[in-house]
Design an enzyme around this catalytic site. Structure first.
Site, mmCIF file in Angstrom:
data_model
loop_
_atom_site.group_PDB
_atom_site.id
_atom_site.type_symbol
_atom_site.label_atom_id
_atom_site.label_comp_id
_atom_site.label_asym_id
_atom_site.label_seq_id
_atom_site.Cartn_x
_atom_site.Cartn_y
_atom_site.Cartn_z
ATOM 1 N N HIS A 1 0.816 -1.221 0.000
ATOM 2 C CA HIS A 1 0.000 0.000 0.000
ATOM 3 C C HIS A 1 0.852 1.274 0.000
ATOM 4 C CE1 HIS A 1 -3.297 -2.684 1.392
ATOM 5 N NE2 HIS A 1 -2.371 -3.212 2.175
HETATM 6 O O1 RIB Z 1 -4.063 -0.875 5.788
HETATM 7 C C1 RIB Z 1 -2.779 -0.759 5.219
HETATM 8 C C2 RIB Z 1 -1.955 0.197 5.991
HETATM 9 O O2 RIB Z 1 -1.823 -0.290 7.317
HETATM 10 C C3 RIB Z 1 -0.509 0.303 5.462
HETATM 11 O O3 RIB Z 1 -0.025 1.598 5.722
HETATM 12 C C4 RIB Z 1 0.244 -0.708 6.277
HETATM 13 O O4 RIB Z 1 1.620 -0.366 6.462
HETATM 14 C C5 RIB Z 1 -0.456 -0.597 7.595
HETATM 15 O O5 RIB Z 1 0.116 0.497 8.291
#
Ligand code: RIB
Ligand code: CA
Length: 320
Positions: free
Chosen positions: A243
């Site tokens: 992400h």
């Molecule tokens: O839901 C995904 C997010 O939550 C990303 O930033 C991952 O690193 C966690 O922090």
């Protein structure tokens, strides 16, 4: 050269984001003004130790400081089951010491004062961003380019049926920030888009090859294996959603993406709906827009961009 401040919670996908930013820094495309950490995937001090470890390996001497120790209104929850006991999968490095309270905010304040075009990228809970709104309201209002990874906007969650992790960990911070955003609003990279960017063992092998002789290359297998195992256990295949790396590429405009102007709101107090984020796509609320919601990104271009950045870094290693 674009000045960049990242507030993150490394965390495995945050780690890949830091590697990417470090590569662009050495390529002269950005300047990493500073890294601050928030509690989420792990504690803020452990996240700072993890970030320091990555940047030291990649010869980036930007300041790395732990931010606030956790949410103001709910207990801190971390996720060792997702990112490993200390946030780096099967690797463990020392946590950073607690900095003097507010030292991290001085980095943000200086960044805003020195760089009117500062890009702030937040890839963890919004705890620090909300705290900065309280401690430095004028500087907060002047934040012009804020990109956040968070929310499952009108989409299923990854933490509860409706909530994404970053917004669930500190729902009050997310609600505050979208309730009173910086003047230029927030670009939001939410789960529906960011979960499309995946790394699997084959792509990891290529990434390690592309990173060549850089010292981080040999460490990634132990970091990513934990994340592959977590996603596999969730029924999402032996691969990992990265992400935060996609969020950085969108923030920097290094991959094509689509977005739309809308009004985002986040639920903070409901036990079942904690951290739920909604976009008023049809204007029912008659409230001013506070965000640009990213609705699509070119994932093939994102893979190509990671290859470009890492191969170019390796070709110039050791950088002076
Ligand atoms: O839901 C995904 C997010 O939550 C990303 O930033 C991952 O690193 C966690 O922090
Ligand atoms: Ca993160």
């Amino acid at each position: 050269m674009t000045p960049v401040l990242i507030d993150c919670d490394p965390g495995i996908d945050d780690t890949l984001a830091l590697i990417y930013l470090a590569a662009l820094h050495h390529l002269g495309e950005i300047e990493i003004v500073g890294v601050t950490t928030t509690a989420g995937n792990t504690t803020a001090t452990q996240a700072a130790g993890n970030a320091r470890w990555v940047l030291d390996l990649l010869l980036i001497d930007a300041p790395v400081l732990p931010g606030r120790p956790g949410p103001r209104h709910v207990e801190l929850t971390t996720t060792p089951e997702t990112h490993g006991p200390t946030g780096l999968g099967y690797l463990e490095v020392p946590a950073a010491p607690e900095g003097p309270e507010g030292e991290w905010a001085a980095v943000w304040e200086g960044g805003v004062d020195k760089h009117p075009d500062l890009k702030l990228i937040v890839t963890g809970p919004l705890t620090n961003l909300a705290a900065f709104r309280h401690s430095h309201p004028e500087h907060y209002a002047r934040l012009r380019r804020v990109t956040v990874m968070g929310g499952a906007v009108n989409y299923r969650g990854n933490t509860t049926p409706t909530a994404e992790w970053n917004f669930w960990v500190d729902p009050h911070a997310a609600a505050e920030v979208f309730g009173d955003p910086p003047a230029a609003g927030i670009r939001l990279c939410s789960l529906e888009v960011t979960e499309q960017f995946l790394i699997d063992p084959a792509r990891l092998t290529r990434l390690v090859q592309d990173l060549g002789g850089t010292p981080i290359a040999g460490e990634l297998a132990d970091v990513l294996r934990f994340y592959f195992e977590f996603h596999h256990a969730q029924g999402e295949g032996y691969q990992a959603q990265i992400h935060d790396l996609l969020t950085c590429m969108i923030a920097l405009g290094t991959v094509p993406y689509e977005d739309l102007s809308t009004t985002i709101a986040v639920e903070a107090d409901s036990p079942l709906m904690r951290g739920t984020s909604v976009a008023d796509l049809r204007g029912h609320w008659h409230r001013s827009h506070n965000a640009r919601l990213v609705t699509a990104a070119d994932i093939d271009a994102a893979h190509a961009e990671l290859t470009r950045a890492t191969r170019t870094l390796a070709a110039r290693w050791p950088v002076r």
